[in-house]
Design an enzyme around this catalytic site. Sequence first.
Site, short mmCIF file in Angstrom:
data_model
loop_
_atom_site.label_atom_id
_atom_site.label_comp_id
_atom_site.label_asym_id
_atom_site.label_seq_id
_atom_site.Cartn_x
_atom_site.Cartn_y
_atom_site.Cartn_z
N PHE A 15 0.84 -1.18 0.00
CA PHE A 15 0.00 0.00 0.00
C PHE A 15 0.88 1.24 0.00
CE2 PHE A 15 -3.08 2.69 2.43
CZ PHE A 15 -4.20 2.47 1.64
N GLY A 246 -7.01 5.61 9.12
CA GLY A 246 -6.85 4.17 8.99
C GLY A 246 -6.36 3.80 7.61
N LYS A 247 -5.80 2.61 7.50
CA LYS A 247 -5.30 2.18 6.19
C LYS A 247 -6.48 1.90 5.27
CE LYS A 247 -0.77 0.72 7.13
NZ LYS A 247 0.43 0.23 6.60
N ARG A 248 -7.52 1.30 5.81
CA ARG A 248 -8.61 0.89 4.93
C ARG A 248 -9.70 1.95 4.79
NH1 ARG A 248 -6.59 -3.03 7.30
NH2 ARG A 248 -5.57 -4.60 6.03
#
Length: 474
Positions: A15, A246-248
Site C-alpha cells: 500500500f 486508517g489504512k482501509r
Amino acid sequence: MVKVRTRFAPSPTGFAHVGNIRTALFSFLVARHTGGEFILRLEDTDKNREVVGADDYILDAVKNLGIVYDEGPDIGGPFAPYRQSERLDVYKKWADKLVATGRAYADPYTPEQVKSFRVEATRNKHAFLYRNHRPDNPPAWDGTRPLRFKSDPKNYAWHDEVMGDLHAGEEAIDDFIIIKSDGYPTYNFAHIVDDAEMEITHVIRGQEFVSSMPNYLNLYEALEISRPIFATMPHILNETGNKKLGKRDDAKDVMEYFKEGFLQEAMVNFIASMGWNDGTEQEIFSVDELVAKFSLDRVGRSGARFDEKRLIWMNGQWIKRLNLDDLYERAQDFWGTSGREASDDEKKKVLAIIQDRLKVLADLPALSEYLFERPQPNWTMVDSNKQLVKLNRDEQIKLLETTAAKLEMTDWTEEKIQISLNELLEQTGQKPPVLFGLIRFALTWAIFSPGLPETMALLGREETLARLKIATAG
Ligand code: GLU
C-alpha cells in the site's frame, strides 16, 4: 560539514499510504534543502507481511510524485544492495559482534514457556519484561533459535527534531529479538545496522516508533554506533481530526489519486501541507519552493488532518495554473466518449472554458460532454431549482423563445452575446439567476457549466438556437 543523507525505508506490504509517502517526501525535502542525498531502502524482512509486487508499486508511487532518490534497489549506489533481504550477511556480521561481546544470546524458550511468563507477570500485576527471564546458560546460537539483544536498561533523554526533548525510564527497555528463527533480522535491528552502514544522518519516520526509542538507543550503544538525528512525524488524522487515519477506511492509496486525475504538483503540495507550513498564509507551494523553504522545525507536533476537500481545492488551483497545452496533455486519458472523438482544436477550446471550474481530471466528461454532443432535456433539473420554479412551464418557455429571438439578431462574439443577454434582463424584467439559470439548463442540461457567453460562443449560433428550440418544444 557532514553531508545530509536521509532515507525512505518502506516495507513492501502492499500500500502507498499517504502517511508513509509523506515521510518519503519530508525526507527527500530535508536532503534536497541542504544539497544532501536521499536514499530508498526496501525493508522486506517480514516474509509473512510481504505482498508480491508491492515493492515496485511503492517505488512507482514515489516516482509519480517526482520524489527522486539518489540510491535505491533499482538504481544501485555505493552502499548496494538496498533491499534488506539481500543483506543478510551484513546483519549476521553485526549480530556476531554482539554475540562476541556478550550482548546477544540465543532464546532458549518455547512459545508456551514465554506465554506462561506473561501470564505470571499479569497475575503479579507486573509489566512483562523478557529480561526478567534471561537464561543463565543460553545455548549457542546456531541460527535455529531467535537471537535476542541483551539490553542494559537505563534512563534515556534524547532530542527529536519535531517532538522536542523526550525521555523514558529503564522500564521501556527489554531484550528484543534481533534475528528471527527464519534467519531474517527484525526491523528493530536491521534499520539501525543499515542506517549506520549507509551513513544516514537523519532518521525521519512515523510516530509508531517513538515508544521503541529507548531500545534503539540502547542498541546504538551496544553496537558502538553514534546516534543519527531523529525526527518523528505526527500522525495523520481523519477528516474530522478525531482519529488516526486508517489504512482501509478513509485514506486512499496515493496511486488511486493519480488514477482519478490529481496532478503531481497538487499531491506534493497537499502532502507537504499535512503537518508543515512555512509560517505564513501561503498555501500553494511548488516542489522547488518546498525544497527551498522546508525545515523540520516547522513540522507540527500534533496530528495533521487529512482533508480531501482541501486536496480537491488544491488540485483545482494547480489545474488553473497550467497553460492550455500542458492541461491538454494531462487531460488526454480523461475525456468522455464524444470528447475522445473531437479534434484537438475542439478539445482545447473546451478546456479553455472549463479550466477554471475543473477540479479533478476525472470530472472532465461531466463538465464537457454536453459541449460536444446535444444533451437530452431534463426538466426535473428546472423543476427542482428554487429560483426557476417560481415560473410555470409556459412562462419558462416564453422566456426561452424571447431569448432565441434576440440571439438570432446578435453578432456571434462573446462581447455581443453578453450585451444581448443584459438587454434580455431588462426586456423581460427577470433577475439573472432566473433568466440565465434557465438558459443554461436549456443549452447544457448540466448542473455546472461555464459562463453563458463562452458556452454560446463555443457552441456556435446555429447549435445554440437549435438547443433553445428543442427546449421550447417543452
Ligand atoms: N520499514 C519501516 C516501515 O515501513 C520503516 C520505518 C523507518 O522509516 O525506519 O514502517
